[in-house]
Design an enzyme around this catalytic site. Structure first.
Site, PDB file in Angstrom:
ATOM      1  N   GLU A  99       0.856  -1.203   0.000  1.00  0.00           N
ATOM      2  CA  GLU A  99       0.000   0.000   0.000  1.00  0.00           C
ATOM      3  C   GLU A  99       0.890   1.252   0.000  1.00  0.00           C
ATOM      4  OE1 GLU A  99      -1.581   0.831   3.931  1.00  0.00           O
ATOM      5  OE2 GLU A  99      -3.385   1.775   3.106  1.00  0.00           O
ATOM      6  N   LYS A 155      -9.424   1.876  -1.999  1.00  0.00           N
ATOM      7  CA  LYS A 155      -9.630   1.329  -0.650  1.00  0.00           C
ATOM      8  C   LYS A 155     -11.001   1.692  -0.091  1.00  0.00           C
ATOM      9  CE  LYS A 155      -7.073   1.211   3.787  1.00  0.00           C
ATOM     10  NZ  LYS A 155      -5.799   1.679   4.401  1.00  0.00           N
ATOM     11  N   CYS A 201      -4.757  -2.973   2.909  1.00  0.00           N
ATOM     12  CA  CYS A 201      -4.488  -2.886   4.347  1.00  0.00           C
ATOM     13  C   CYS A 201      -5.692  -3.179   5.231  1.00  0.00           C
ATOM     14  CB  CYS A 201      -3.858  -1.537   4.684  1.00  0.00           C
ATOM     15  SG  CYS A 201      -3.113  -1.578   6.335  1.00  0.00           S
TER      16      CYS A 201
HETATM   17  N1  CDT Z   1      -3.005   1.501   6.473  1.00  0.00           N
HETATM   18  C1  CDT Z   1      -3.908   0.897   7.246  1.00  0.00           C
HETATM   19  O1  CDT Z   1      -5.039   0.668   6.827  1.00  0.00           O
HETATM   20  N2  CDT Z   1      -3.537   0.585   8.493  1.00  0.00           N
HETATM   21  C2  CDT Z   1      -4.445   0.027   9.440  1.00  0.00           C
HETATM   22  C3  CDT Z   1      -4.116   0.522  10.798  1.00  0.00           C
HETATM   23  C4  CDT Z   1      -5.312   0.609  11.592  1.00  0.00           C
HETATM   24  S1  CDT Z   1      -5.063   1.511  13.058  1.00  0.00           S
HETATM   25  C5  CDT Z   1      -5.939   2.955  12.813  1.00  0.00           C
HETATM   26  C6  CDT Z   1      -4.489  -1.481   9.443  1.00  0.00           C
HETATM   27  O2  CDT Z   1      -5.585  -2.025   9.454  1.00  0.00           O
HETATM   28  O3  CDT Z   1      -3.458  -2.138   9.502  1.00  0.00           O
END
Ligand code: CDT
Length: 311
Positions: free
Chosen positions: A47, A124, A169
């Site tokens: 990502e 996303k 993500c």
């Molecule tokens: N980039 C991303 O989506 N990171 C999230 C962190 C969540 S904490 C607010 C993840 O799900 O890994």
């Protein structure tokens, strides 16, 4: 007969704010060379692969963050990556911040075929974090400030001889992500992530728990939909903020077939047989025979729990 996709999960180590796109693209090309030497024909990067994870930084004036976004793809900086992929006959997927011609901001990823043509784009869906600066958190996660929720849904594409889907993500934590693709017969889901190694709202939830939740989500998504899952990290410490590693590949039985054990640039290559998805899709997860949609209405009718019960 086997339908093999030899995939390289190409983890990127940290990208500092000061590092330019050209330098990052040179790192991505080095990973592609390694992947090619190891026999891969499809490379998957994380990502927001071209920059630091900028949503951790608060900026009052959102337009001042536009320099983290790509207004064109390929861009001048990424053209060498596309050229190298075409020269190798290597398909690829990577994430980037997308600024559309009409001014929309998305956290996007693309599928690029072996000729260097973009054949798929995903934006996303599940944006984590918050909109305003939050003094209660140990670090900021401002994806909801800088991005709009994606408008693509979860398509699948005929790609590399199979049905391919993308997620980004936080999407990997949501069963709906995989199931919507599963209902289209997806055989491989590729996704990148930037996951802080500590929960900003609960410091006791550290690296071990975060890696556990990550593996749990990817393994469950793979097993319950009889699909390969390729999950690729941006890892390490970016300007003092640590992102976990955990780049891994999960088979359609839910088992991890390979995982990187470091936080630097590196590739994990695996020959994935798409026909390994068939058994699960024709037996326990033969959706057509076993799903009871008459009982699933709440999933699309309701976003969250109604009245809080039990407290
Ligand atoms: N980039 C991303 O989506 N990171 C999230 C962190 C969540 S904490 C607010 C993840 O799900 O890994």
């Amino acid at each position: 007969m086997a339908r093999i996709v030899t995939v390289a999960a190409a983890q990127l180590g940290p990208i500092q704010q000061a590092e330019g796109r050209q330098s990052v693209v040179a790192r991505m090309i080095a990973l592609m060379e390694e992947a090619h030497a190891k026999g891969a024909t499809f490379i998957v990067y994380p990502e927001l692969a071209l920059t630091t994870f900028f949503p951790r930084w608060y900026e009052e004036d959102r337009s001042k963050m536009d320099h983290w976004f790509e207004a064109a793809m390929p861009s001048a900086a990424t053209q060498p990556l596309f050229d190298k992929a075409r020269a190798f006959g290597m398909a690829m997927s990577f994430g980037y911040a997308e600024l559309t011609p009409d001014g929309h901001h998305f956290n996007s990823s693309i599928l690029v075929d072996r000729n260097g043509t973009i054949v798929g784009k995903y934006r996303k869906t599940h944006l984590p974090g918050h909109v305003e600066f939050d003094t209660e958190r140990s670090h900021q996660h401002l994806e909801k400030r800088y991005f709009e929720p994606g408008d693509t849904g979860f398509p699948v594409w005929n790609f590399e001889g199979g049905l391919m889907g993308m997620a980004i993500c936080n999407d990997r934590r949501w069963p709906e992500t995989y199931r919507v693709m599963g209902l289209q017969g997806v055989e491989m889901v590729v996704l990148g992530f930037n996951t802080p190694s500590v929960n900003s709202q609960r410091g006791a939830e550290g690296l071990d728990d975060r890696l556990f939740h990550h593996r749990l989500s990817c393994q469950a998504g793979a097993y319950q939909n009889a699909t390969w899952v390729v999950a690729v990290a941006k890892a390490g410490t970016e300007d003092g903020n640590h992102l976990m590693g955990g780049t891994l590949i999960v088979d359609p039985n839910g088992k991890i077939v390979g995982e990187l054990d470091h936080e630097d640039d590196g590739v994990l290559v695996h020959a994935c047989d798409l026909d390994d998805t068939v058994f699960g899709k024709e037996t326990i997860f033969d959706f057509k025979r076993h799903r009871r949609t008459e009982h699933y209405g709440l999933i699309t009718e309701r976003t969250g729990v109604g009245a809080p019960l039990g407290r």
